[in-house]
Design an enzyme around this catalytic site. Structure first.
Site, PDB file in Angstrom:
ATOM      1  CG  PHE A  99      12.875   9.412 -96.200  1.00  0.00           C
ATOM      2  CD1 PHE A  99      11.738   9.722 -96.923  1.00  0.00           C
ATOM      3  CD2 PHE A  99      12.746   9.141 -94.845  1.00  0.00           C
ATOM      4  CE1 PHE A  99      10.506   9.776 -96.299  1.00  0.00           C
ATOM      5  CE2 PHE A  99      11.518   9.176 -94.217  1.00  0.00           C
ATOM      6  CZ  PHE A  99      10.399   9.503 -94.945  1.00  0.00           C
ATOM      7  CG  ASP A 131       7.047  -0.507 -69.721  1.00  0.00           C
ATOM      8  OD1 ASP A 131       7.327   0.325 -68.833  1.00  0.00           O
ATOM      9  OD2 ASP A 131       5.952  -0.519 -70.312  1.00  0.00           O
ATOM     10  N   GLY A 154       5.197  -3.363 -84.441  1.00  0.00           N
ATOM     11  CA  GLY A 154       5.733  -3.987 -85.653  1.00  0.00           C
ATOM     12  C   GLY A 154       6.729  -5.096 -85.355  1.00  0.00           C
ATOM     13  CG  HIS A 180      11.177  10.738 -84.109  1.00  0.00           C
ATOM     14  ND1 HIS A 180       9.816  10.551 -84.150  1.00  0.00           N
ATOM     15  CD2 HIS A 180      11.665  10.121 -85.217  1.00  0.00           C
ATOM     16  CE1 HIS A 180       9.497   9.851 -85.238  1.00  0.00           C
ATOM     17  NE2 HIS A 180      10.596   9.565 -85.887  1.00  0.00           N
ATOM     18  NE  ARG A 188      14.857   5.950 -86.416  1.00  0.00           N
ATOM     19  CZ  ARG A 188      13.895   6.438 -87.207  1.00  0.00           C
ATOM     20  NH1 ARG A 188      13.789   6.037 -88.463  1.00  0.00           N
ATOM     21  NH2 ARG A 188      13.038   7.334 -86.740  1.00  0.00           N
ATOM     22  CD  GLN A 229      16.306  10.276 -85.682  1.00  0.00           C
ATOM     23  OE1 GLN A 229      15.393   9.473 -85.870  1.00  0.00           O
ATOM     24  NE2 GLN A 229      17.331  10.370 -86.500  1.00  0.00           N
ATOM     25  CD  GLU A 266      13.875  12.485 -93.139  1.00  0.00           C
ATOM     26  OE1 GLU A 266      14.011  12.398 -91.915  1.00  0.00           O
ATOM     27  OE2 GLU A 266      14.697  12.058 -93.945  1.00  0.00           O
ATOM     28  CG  HIS A 296      11.307  13.861 -86.752  1.00  0.00           C
ATOM     29  ND1 HIS A 296      10.906  14.883 -87.578  1.00  0.00           N
ATOM     30  CD2 HIS A 296      11.278  12.735 -87.502  1.00  0.00           C
ATOM     31  CE1 HIS A 296      10.631  14.378 -88.772  1.00  0.00           C
ATOM     32  NE2 HIS A 296      10.850  13.080 -88.749  1.00  0.00           N
ATOM     33  CG  LEU A 334       6.563  12.390 -87.121  1.00  0.00           C
ATOM     34  CD1 LEU A 334       7.917  12.999 -86.825  1.00  0.00           C
ATOM     35  CD2 LEU A 334       6.687  10.876 -87.296  1.00  0.00           C
ATOM     36  NE  ARG A 367      14.231  11.492 -89.599  1.00  0.00           N
ATOM     37  CZ  ARG A 367      13.379  10.513 -89.399  1.00  0.00           C
ATOM     38  NH1 ARG A 367      13.441   9.789 -88.298  1.00  0.00           N
ATOM     39  NH2 ARG A 367      12.440  10.257 -90.279  1.00  0.00           N
TER      40      ARG A 367
END
Lengths: 612, 290
Positions: A113, A214, A13, A346, A381, A233, A248, A235, A245, A281
């Site tokens: 969330f 990397d 992304g 996670h 996060r 983190q 959430e 999860h 996963l 979390r």
């Protein structure tokens, strides 16, 4: 040698968004990725994108929630930039055709969330990342941006001034996985690292096998510090057998956690009396493990996540993907039975230190996405904040690398006047370089600034020699053995619960891995699609990154966000409202600190107790 | 030269390529004691035993691997073991040169589509316990093999790119005003399945027509076009443009509704139905009927 204005490494992304932004800013862009773009790990993101889109919500609330969620370790200028840019950037995805879930009136849906004061998580079923990744790749295809897929970037071509702040990055060295050919890629304007997370440092992770840190390792060895690496983190809901996963979103839609005695423990055992399953979390992950440790886990390993009461229609509408995952990977039908879940590695909140424009302390070197630390996530996060980070900071890094002026950053990078030196930590072993294979990542030019092409050519030669050495050696240790040992050490000692003695053990084991790596060899003699070779190089990166995680975890003797320490179970604002930075200094890590920026655009975020 | 001549003692025996796979226990005794028979077995029967996987091997560069062959690996069974787990175990334990693509291991990156017991499947979501034994693992058919289980995907990507796989709106409003385009939940539902494609290539590999006509767009690309063509946000003019791409000689009319693509799709996308629907749309628009 290939040549472009901007070279983006990694095509998830953040990389795709950076490439599109750089293209729109007029640069000739190339994406170089060890995977084909649609194989990137962004595709596995499930939950959604936090953006203050609706009336009644605004960016300031989003920023506040994020600062609180970060346990006051986020930098306010970065957090506010995220909250301010996310709405427009999310809408841009919609205009690029992303198939968001919809309300009756045709507007995009949003859902609650963990840790959010408003239901601002915009989503596309429980497969938001898949749609984001494909939508972004479509834009790359539309613009005809050059993609070098299945080219593995091995190293950066930077100059070698003593002070990393004076260094410049001129490109990357990569090898074509399919042919084994090693080539230089010259970047006339900048290199953007968007290589994702380092989850493979742990053996129970939601991360893809390709998430080997990397970018972290290359930037680190080139002199850019890694920031807040101890904040990993875990999860709360990954499947026990594989680490796959479970979003959430399940708890966002009303899913309930039960222990083996059928108790809704988040409330009944007082872990989060207000938010219950939707506490942030770190809180939920610790609660689950505490239940298991106190004998109320199922099969002494996990707890149950129940969504049956939501009803088939709602589950199929919003969480269908979860049914498939539970069925395929755990053999459980989520419509008729609860799903087994336990915490899994996670996300890395820390990463390559960058400012809010995506720039590192090295001129021409940028980073965005999970490999970078701006820092917006601080100690923890919030769910739904990773995807807006990708698009907001991917876009900013791409634009800036292409020459757009984004203004003077408020966040500082590199070693400067505002940092505090760490001198007192007692280490169980000498970290860092263990010999030839572990030498620095900076081109040795004897301090004389060679031209960009010369520097790149030298790095290409070094990479070719390194590969030849690994291939020619016909006996020794194989990377899989070292990687397994490293992963086990991190999972045993640098997990959700951490002790000083445990972290020191981890550092000793990491040192052993580093020494064993001196004897590593590649058994596969072929240059064609040699994954043995690629994984051997990745394993070296994992060792470096794991070491920075353990070093951070050792020095931060407090409990903040995801970082729990047995010796001190309180947040220590007096001493620890600061970022840990680890930089690779002539073959060994050195540690220093930089204060957190709590002053925002119009207000200062006062640290408060984080209760849910 | 006499055939009696002794080899110099220092000379090493040439490496036998077959040896690598053979490092895993293959002796007959094992077969009797712990191995699975040639029948399908449920998970409980497999506990504590080893599974025999027969993996296709080929490397154009390495002597002894240039001639395609199958290597046998014996992998200790664990509950929940997938085909991907098994080949990873074989690679990490017996032969590090065993080559295949994989990444997410949760059925979303689409990189580990293999031909398992004669059917295109994703390695990561195929349970070993559900398969007949021994398990035969080959690269996707109808694609050029690069090495072992890795096939050349370029043609697949090219076909995906042919259908202009990106959103084209007629009138782009400025997103800065925060107004999204509206889309009804029903319309979103209509395109939902098509949007799940992970580009694994299983459908293309299973399609007889694609195997015989290299220019056929193929089920994945047509499905990609369906996702946009059926999305109301794009508007009628662009839909017509998309249908013109699809109704060309090597487009939707090539499909002979054999349903093999639908059968193998790991994301359960009704590919054949989508192709049929686009044929109907093309007819409705009075476009050419090949």
């Amino acid at each position: 040698m290939y040549e472009h204005d901007v070279i983006v490494v990694g095509a998830g992304g953040a990389g795709l968004r950076a490439a599109v932004a750089a293209d729109e800013a007029g640069a000739d862009v190339a994406l170089v990725s060890k995977l084909h773009p649609v194989r990137s790990h962004t595709g596995a993101a499930e939950g959604g994108i936090n953006a203050a889109l609706q009336e009644g919500d605004d960016w300031e609330l989003h920023a506040y929630d994020t600062m609180k969620g970060s346990d006051y370790l986020g930098d306010a200028p970065a957090v506010e930039t995220l909250a301010q840019d996310a709405p427009e950037d999310t809408m841009r995805l919609e205009h690029w055709g992303m198939p968001f879930s919809r309300e009756e009136d045709g507007r995009v849906s949003q859902r609650p969330f963990g840790g959010l004061s408003y239901p601002r998580t915009t989503y596309a079923g429980a497969e938001t990342g898949h749609h984001l990744l494909h939508t972004m790749y479509e834009q790359v295809v539309k613009r005809g941006i050059q993609v070098y897929d299945e080219w593995y970037v091995m190293d950066l071509a930077t100059t070698d001034e003593d002070d990393p702040n004076d260094r410049e990055c001129h490109g990357v060295v990569a090898y074509d996985v399919q042919s084994g050919q090693i080539e230089g890629f010259k970047a006339n304007q900048g290199v953007v690292l968007a290589t994702g997370g380092p989850g493979q440092a742990f053996d129970h992770t939601t991360n893809a096998v390709s998430c080997t840190g990397d970018g972290h390792a290359m930037a680190y060895r080139a002199g850019a510090p890694l920031e807040d690496m101890e904040f990993i983190q875990f999860h709360p809901t990954s499947l026990p057998s594989t680490g796959v996963l479970i979003s959430e979103g399940v708890r966002g839609e009303g899913g309930i956690l039960y222990n083996s005695e059928g108790e809704r423990f988040m409330f009944e055992h007082g872990y989060a009396n207000n938010s219950g399953e939707l506490a942030s979390r770190d809180v939920v992950a610790r609660a689950e493990l505490t239940e298991v440790q106190e004998g109320r886990g199922v099969n002494d390993e996990y707890v149950h996540l129940d969504m049956r009461h939501l009803g088939e229609e709602r589950i199929l509408d919003r969480l269908e993907n979860i049914l498939h995952l539970a069925e395929d990977f755990e053999g459980v039908d989520g419509l008729v039975e609860p799903m087994p879940v336990k915490p899994g590695q996670h996300y890395a909140m820390g990463g390559i230190e960058v400012d809010e424009n995506g720039q590192t302390c090295i001129d021409g070197l940028y980073a965005a996405g999970e490999c970078a630390c701006v820092s917006v996530h601080g100690g923890n996060r919030l769910g739904g904040n990773a995807l807006p980070e990708l698009i907001v900071f991917g876009k900013r890094a791409g634009r800036h690398a292409a020459g757009d002026d984004l203004g003077e950053p408020q966040i500082k990078t590199g070693y400067g006047d505002d940092v505090e030196d760490e001198t007192e930590t007692e280490l169980p072993v000498q970290p860092g370089s263990a010999g030839l294979e572990s030498s620095g990542g900076v081109a040795a030019d004897g301090g004389v600034a060679a031209d960009a092409e010369g520097i790149l050519q030298r790095k290409v030669e070094t990479a070719r020699e390194r590969v030849d050495r690994l291939m020619d050696k016909d006996d020794g240790v194989q990377h899989a053995e070292i990687r397994a040992k490293l992963q086990q050490a991190m999972t045993d000692y640098v997990n959700v619960f951490r002790t000083e003695e445990g972290v020191k053990k981890a550092l000793r084991l990491i040192r052993e891995c580093r020494e064993e790596y001196q004897d590593v060899y590649v058994d596969d003699p072929s240059r064609t699609f040699n994954t043995d070779l690629q994984q051997t190089i990745e394993t070296r990166n994992l060792i470096d990154v794991a070491e920075t995680i353990a070093l951070g975890a050792l020095v931060r003797n407090e409990f903040r966000g995801a970082h729990w320490r047995q010796e001190n179970q309180n947040r220590d604002d007096e001493n620890w409202l600061k970022h840990t930075l680890v930089s690779w200094d002539d073959g060994a890590p050195s540690i220093f600190y930089r204060p957190v920026i709590l002053e925002g655009e119009s207000k200062t975020y006062e640290p408060k107790e984080r209760s849910y | 030269m006499s055939t009696q001549q002794q080899q110099p003692e220092t000379q090493e025996a040439p490496e036998d390529p077959e040896m690598k796979g053979a490092e895993s226990p293959v002796d007959e005794k094992e077969k009797e004691d712990g191995m699975i028979d040639q029948t399908a077995a449920d998970a409980s029967e497999l506990e504590g035993k080893t599974v025999l996987i027969k993996v296709f091997r080929y490397d154009p560069e390495v002597e002894g691997k240039q001639e395609p062959r199958f290597d046998d690996f014996h992998v200790p069974f664990e509950k929940g073991m997938t085909v991907l787990d098994a080949v990873m175990y074989a690679r990490d334990t017996y032969d590090s040169s065993l080559t295949f693509r994989h990444s997410c291991r949760q059925a979303v990156c689409g990189s580990d589509a293999f031909f398992v017991n004669g059917k295109q499947r994703l390695g990561c979501k195929t349970q070993i316990a559900d398969l007949e034994h021994p398990v035969r693992i080959e690269p996707l058919p109808h694609q050029e093999v690069v090495k072992d289980l890795v096939v050349d995907m370029d043609h697949f990507y090219d076909q995906m790119h042919t259908v202009e796989p990106y959103f084209q709106d007629e009138d782009t409003p400025n997103p800065a005003d925060l107004e999204e385009q509206r889309q009804s939940p029903e319309n979103r539902e209509k395109i939902k399945m098509s949007s799940r494609c992970i580009w694994c290539g299983a459908c293309m590999s299973s399609c007889n027509i694609a195997a015989g006509d290299n220019n056929y767009l193929g089920p994945a690309a047509i499905n990609k076009a369906y996702k946009f063509a059926m999305d109301d946000r794009e508007g009628e003019a662009i839909k017509e443009h998309r249908l013109r791409i699809l109704e060309q000689e090597h487009g939707v009319w090539r499909c002979q509704t054999q349903f093999s693509c639908t059968e193998v799709c790991p994301k359960d996308i009704p590919l054949t139905e989508h192709i049929q629907e686009l044929k109907r749309e093309a007819v409705k628009k009075n476009l050419k009927f090949w």
